[in-house]
Design an enzyme around this catalytic site. Sequence first.
Site, PDB file in Angstrom:
ATOM      1  N   ASP A  99       0.848  -1.178   0.000  1.00  0.00           N
ATOM      2  CA  ASP A  99       0.000   0.000   0.000  1.00  0.00           C
ATOM      3  C   ASP A  99       0.890   1.236   0.000  1.00  0.00           C
ATOM      4  O   ASP A  99       1.917   1.277   0.688  1.00  0.00           O
ATOM      5  CB  ASP A  99      -0.872   0.019   1.263  1.00  0.00           C
ATOM      6  CG  ASP A  99      -2.354   0.116   0.960  1.00  0.00           C
ATOM      7  OD1 ASP A  99      -2.739   1.110   0.320  1.00  0.00           O
ATOM      8  OD2 ASP A  99      -3.106  -0.786   1.344  1.00  0.00           O
ATOM      9  N   ASP A 201      -3.503   4.361  -2.242  1.00  0.00           N
ATOM     10  CA  ASP A 201      -4.682   4.727  -1.467  1.00  0.00           C
ATOM     11  C   ASP A 201      -5.294   6.031  -1.989  1.00  0.00           C
ATOM     12  O   ASP A 201      -4.571   6.993  -2.274  1.00  0.00           O
ATOM     13  CB  ASP A 201      -4.269   4.875  -0.005  1.00  0.00           C
ATOM     14  CG  ASP A 201      -5.425   5.120   0.932  1.00  0.00           C
ATOM     15  OD1 ASP A 201      -6.323   4.257   0.999  1.00  0.00           O
ATOM     16  OD2 ASP A 201      -5.430   6.165   1.608  1.00  0.00           O
ATOM     17  N   GLU A 265      -6.686   3.036  -6.026  1.00  0.00           N
ATOM     18  CA  GLU A 265      -7.975   2.944  -5.330  1.00  0.00           C
ATOM     19  C   GLU A 265      -8.847   4.110  -5.780  1.00  0.00           C
ATOM     20  O   GLU A 265      -8.517   5.273  -5.526  1.00  0.00           O
ATOM     21  CB  GLU A 265      -7.799   2.989  -3.817  1.00  0.00           C
ATOM     22  CG  GLU A 265      -9.136   2.831  -3.093  1.00  0.00           C
ATOM     23  CD  GLU A 265      -9.095   3.218  -1.623  1.00  0.00           C
ATOM     24  OE1 GLU A 265      -9.911   2.684  -0.862  1.00  0.00           O
ATOM     25  OE2 GLU A 265      -8.265   4.070  -1.246  1.00  0.00           O
ATOM     26  N   HIS A 326     -10.990  -4.214   2.878  1.00  0.00           N
ATOM     27  CA  HIS A 326     -11.005  -3.862   4.298  1.00  0.00           C
ATOM     28  C   HIS A 326     -11.961  -2.728   4.634  1.00  0.00           C
ATOM     29  O   HIS A 326     -12.164  -2.424   5.814  1.00  0.00           O
ATOM     30  CB  HIS A 326      -9.589  -3.488   4.744  1.00  0.00           C
ATOM     31  CG  HIS A 326      -9.033  -2.297   4.025  1.00  0.00           C
ATOM     32  ND1 HIS A 326      -8.679  -2.331   2.694  1.00  0.00           N
ATOM     33  CD2 HIS A 326      -8.784  -1.032   4.433  1.00  0.00           C
ATOM     34  CE1 HIS A 326      -8.231  -1.152   2.321  1.00  0.00           C
ATOM     35  NE2 HIS A 326      -8.286  -0.345   3.355  1.00  0.00           N
ATOM     36  N   ASP A 327     -12.546  -2.097   3.638  1.00  0.00           N
ATOM     37  CA  ASP A 327     -13.458  -0.972   3.871  1.00  0.00           C
ATOM     38  C   ASP A 327     -14.926  -1.310   3.664  1.00  0.00           C
ATOM     39  O   ASP A 327     -15.792  -0.486   3.971  1.00  0.00           O
ATOM     40  CB  ASP A 327     -13.106   0.192   2.933  1.00  0.00           C
ATOM     41  CG  ASP A 327     -11.826   0.900   3.329  1.00  0.00           C
ATOM     42  OD1 ASP A 327     -11.508   0.909   4.535  1.00  0.00           O
ATOM     43  OD2 ASP A 327     -11.139   1.434   2.446  1.00  0.00           O
TER      44      ASP A 327
END
Length: 523
Positions: A99, A201, A265, A326-327
């Site tokens: 990330d 991100d 993302e 994860h979100d």
Amino acid sequence: MSEGSWWRDGVVYQVYPRSFADANGDGIGDLAGIRSKLGYLADLGVSALWISPIYPSPMADFGYDVSDYRGIDPLFGDIAGMDALIADAHALGLKVILDFVPNHSSDEHPWFRESRRSRDSVFRDWYIWRDPAPDGGPPNNWLSNFGGSAWTFDPATAQYYLHLFLDRQPDLNWRNPVLREAMYESMRFWMRRGVDGFRVDVIYHVMKDAAFRDNPPNPAFREGIDADAHRFLPVHTADLPETQGIVAAMREVVDEFPDRVLIGEIYLPLERIVAYYGENLTGAHLPFNFLLIGTDWHAPTIAGLIRRYEAALPAGGWPNWVLGNHDKPRIASRVGAAQARVAAVLLLTLRGTPTMYYGDEIGMQDVPIPFAEVRDPFELNEPHKGLGRDPQRTPMRWFPREGAGFTRGTPWLRIGDDVGTCNVATQADDPESMLSLYKALLRLRRETPSLSRGDIRVLEASDAVLAYERSHEGERVVVLLNFTDQPADLPIPEPAGRVLVSTHAGVAEGALRAAEARIYRLV
């Protein structure tokens, strides 16, 4: 796989490091834990692991508040441990994706500490500072994605700083060329150590309106239901035209190293997602396509999405698909355990690069977290709206025992009551388990070029069943998926071929059984 093809032909597996495997018994996953499970990932059949942030951080947002872009937080290990993980992964044929968090740092990053020390600091312009509005309040109406104003007043210098997330995550100023080069050099630091690429991100947020104009009201906002950030449309804080130049520059940095990948993302409408491939494909290799996460689980709707996405892709652009991360709530919680098996077939047979989320291969569902145990700052800032992300971040289940083989200590989040059946060890011995299904699908994908690199053609979609064909150099495969809990007639004549995989045991022919998916090789 040939040079440059691993991220096209392969499958990416997301590891949330706090929750994957804990080697030292402190209840929080770590690099040594991940390293101990690399054999499992290789046996599973994925091609790359994407590791969510492991940089030094005060953990206000569990690593998405970075205080050093070129280090490892002691909670997870150290640089030597990361080097060993990369070496071991490569020895097993696995790629490693990190990330990268460019929109904001931690307020404890030395850059920000220096930036806030004085208006005359050489680091002042590395972040976004503004004078108060005439009434002394925030400079404009921009809102944080985690609730409240995106501006925090700093009394020492009598200015506000911008943070599109927590106030402990000040936004970096990507209009500053010195800041940009420092961030690019951080990317190079990791690629020199063998990292195979980055998932970037909130890449669509890095540039903000230079005039700092107010965002317009969102007419669809629902008070008390929607996240506070949706009160205004982010036309001046997201997806600005200048962002494309930053993405292209990141791509240039990645291209300095052979066979690397840049993933972005991007939570935007379809026509904007595909813009991030860049002019002449000079942007992200894979702008993340999250559309399956929010699309109704309905055969004609999914068929329409496939057609629209394929039509929108730029010439030569490689597609990708994501079922969870994860979100967002887990796929098994969104559609149920039976349909999660159908979803596995869908994800691993669509054209493009699939990304799996850890635990989906054993059917993990969201674990309810009592408010007293909530750790996610999103839920703590906007309580009881159902926005918290802890339920989908709970520890991986390796064995059917206390601690689930994840830890010998107290896990940082509760594990869940179904650990007796939802774990790797139990499912590994069951040929009909979710884990066995995923292994079969991943093996079939590796062995079947039409599934890893072939064309796709939607054949038909009834109210219940979606049918599509994958083909490559004369090899043809047909996929049928029943999106309902009832038996369903096929929308096309049954393919004249052999059934390679079915989600159900027993004879697979004729009408589809409830929640059944089949893959045929045509003769």
